[in-house]
Scaffold this motif. Structure first.
Motif, PDB file in Angstrom:
ATOM      1  N   ASP A 122       0.865  -1.284  -0.058  1.00 52.12           N
ATOM      2  CA  ASP A 122       0.194  -0.088  -0.083  1.00 52.12           C
ATOM      3  C   ASP A 122       0.747   1.320  -0.136  1.00 52.12           C
ATOM      4  O   ASP A 122       0.270   2.431   0.093  1.00 52.12           O
ATOM      5  CB  ASP A 122      -0.879  -0.185   1.202  1.00 52.12           C
TER       6      ASP A 122
ATOM      7  N   THR B 218       0.077   4.536  -1.940  1.00 52.24           N
ATOM      8  CA  THR B 218      -1.655   4.432  -2.368  1.00 52.24           C
ATOM      9  C   THR B 218      -2.393   5.508  -1.466  1.00 52.24           C
ATOM     10  O   THR B 218      -1.888   6.359  -0.647  1.00 52.24           O
ATOM     11  CB  THR B 218      -2.399   3.167  -2.152  1.00 52.24           C
TER      12      THR B 218
ATOM     13  N   GLY C  86      -6.514  -0.071   0.961  1.00 52.70           N
ATOM     14  CA  GLY C  86      -6.354  -1.230   0.750  1.00 52.70           C
ATOM     15  C   GLY C  86      -6.390  -1.809   2.283  1.00 52.70           C
ATOM     16  O   GLY C  86      -6.246  -3.011   2.560  1.00 52.70           O
TER      17      GLY C  86
ATOM     18  N   ARG D  67      -5.075  -7.556  -5.784  1.00 51.13           N
ATOM     19  CA  ARG D  67      -4.744  -6.314  -6.257  1.00 51.13           C
ATOM     20  C   ARG D  67      -4.527  -6.479  -7.880  1.00 51.13           C
ATOM     21  O   ARG D  67      -4.358  -7.521  -8.391  1.00 51.13           O
ATOM     22  CB  ARG D  67      -3.278  -6.098  -5.505  1.00 51.13           C
TER      23      ARG D  67
ATOM     24  N   ARG E 207      -3.662   1.418  -9.813  1.00 51.00           N
ATOM     25  CA  ARG E 207      -3.544   0.469  -9.080  1.00 51.00           C
ATOM     26  C   ARG E 207      -5.138   0.107  -8.331  1.00 51.00           C
ATOM     27  O   ARG E 207      -5.789   1.057  -7.999  1.00 51.00           O
ATOM     28  CB  ARG E 207      -2.564   0.326  -8.002  1.00 51.00           C
ATOM     29  N   THR E 208      -5.461  -0.906  -8.044  1.00 47.51           N
ATOM     30  CA  THR E 208      -6.772  -1.360  -7.697  1.00 47.51           C
ATOM     31  C   THR E 208      -6.960  -2.507  -6.731  1.00 47.51           C
ATOM     32  O   THR E 208      -5.937  -3.144  -6.762  1.00 47.51           O
ATOM     33  CB  THR E 208      -7.980  -1.421  -8.797  1.00 47.51           C
ATOM     34  N   ILE E 209      -7.764  -2.357  -5.783  1.00 44.65           N
ATOM     35  CA  ILE E 209      -8.136  -3.339  -4.993  1.00 44.65           C
ATOM     36  C   ILE E 209      -9.615  -3.980  -5.024  1.00 44.65           C
ATOM     37  O   ILE E 209     -10.440  -3.213  -5.322  1.00 44.65           O
ATOM     38  CB  ILE E 209      -8.004  -3.080  -3.440  1.00 44.65           C
TER      39      ILE E 209
ATOM     40  N   ASP F 250     -13.881  -3.473  -8.461  1.00 42.72           N
ATOM     41  CA  ASP F 250     -12.413  -2.944  -8.098  1.00 42.72           C
ATOM     42  C   ASP F 250     -12.488  -1.293  -7.889  1.00 42.72           C
ATOM     43  O   ASP F 250     -13.095  -0.732  -8.782  1.00 42.72           O
ATOM     44  CB  ASP F 250     -11.740  -3.184  -9.426  1.00 42.72           C
TER      45      ASP F 250
ATOM     46  N   LEU G 123      -6.788   2.527  -5.731  1.00 44.70           N
ATOM     47  CA  LEU G 123      -6.023   2.743  -4.682  1.00 44.70           C
ATOM     48  C   LEU G 123      -4.898   3.885  -5.005  1.00 44.70           C
ATOM     49  O   LEU G 123      -4.138   4.181  -4.118  1.00 44.70           O
ATOM     50  CB  LEU G 123      -4.947   1.459  -4.663  1.00 44.70           C
TER      51      LEU G 123
END
Length: 258
Positions: free
Chosen positions: A46, A49, A53, A185, A192-194, A207, A210
């Motif tokens: 993280d 970010t 997350g 992830r 970037r995503t979670i 999704d 982040l």
């Protein structure tokens, strides 16, 4: 050439001494390698970010929904299954209206809403179906290719206005069903995503970004009911009523229903 006496072993060749500078360089390199190895082992996924997350799944969902609701605009595109019909949509939604394309198995058309006024632009074949049969073919020809101002009491308005209402559309689409988990992830267009999963994925996945504001960026609906992308958050949407010569005001009733 001097002969080596019998019984005498040859002397080993002299080994060059490492200078102080070379020894120091070797030590630095070794230390740097150990430091890098240590950083890799303890790397924070993280780092850099927005921090969501690290939150429980329910809080990530709450932040994503709050971000979506507060945004002035969004572009929503993909496929949605509703009441047995599959819609392909590409809509740019704002709080005061929307514009975009909607396609079904039978037809494709454009939707435009400015305030409370809804316009629908389609070909004559679409309107022939809405008008209820061959007897209205002439009327359908007049409507084809024009922006038809849809009366608010007409079934056409009720059926399609929801696709132009940001809060209504997002509220219905972004619902996840089942126990939430978070962790996977990914990246969407370099962001970037979670991923939130509901019901181990059977209740849908979402999704969430982040980076920056934790907007929802991709949704897979429960039960295979479609996949949609959400982007262009906060970008302006050009909402203007069509030119008068491109508009047909059909009156109080368009469709052949009721």
């Amino acid at each position: 050439m001097t002969a080596i006496p019998s019984g005498t072993s040859p002397r080993p060749l002299p080994v060059p001494r490492r200078t102080g500078r070379a020894a120091l360089a070797g030590a630095v390199c070794a230390g740097l390698a150990l430091a890098l190895a240590g950083c890799g082992a303890d790397e924070d996924p993280d780092a850099g970010t927005n921090g969501v997350g690290k939150l429980p799944a329910a809080k990530i969902e709450a932040k994503a929904m709050a971000a979506a609701k507060s945004a002035e605009t969004v572009r929503l595109s993909g496929n949605v299954v509703s009441q047995g019909r599959t819609y392909k949509l590409d809509m740019r939604l704002a709080k005061e209206g929307a514009r975009g394309d909607l396609t079904t198995k039978a037809a494709g058309f454009q939707l435009l809403r400015v305030g409370d006024e809804l316009y629908l632009k389609a070909d004559a074949a679409f309107w022939a179906g809405e008008k209820g049969g061959k007897s209205d073919a002439a009327a359908a020809q007049k409507l084809g290719g024009k922006y038809v101002k849809v009366p608010s009491a007409d079934p056409v308005y009720k059926r399609f206005s929801g696709f132009t209402d940001k809060d209504v559309l997002l509220g219905s689409l972004l619902a996840l069903h089942g126990k939430l988990t978070a962790g996977d992830r990914d990246e969407i267009d370099g962001v970037r995503t979670i991923r939130l999963s509901a019901g181990a994925g059977s209740g849908g996945t979402l999704d969430v970004s982040l980076e920056g504001t934790p907007y929802p960026l991709r949704l897979q609906r429960a039960g295979g009911a479609g996949v949609v992308r959400l982007d262009d958050w906060g970008k302006s949407v050009d909402l203007k009523a069509p030119a008068k010569d491109q508009v047909v005001d059909y009156g109080k009733k368009i469709s052949g229903d009721g």
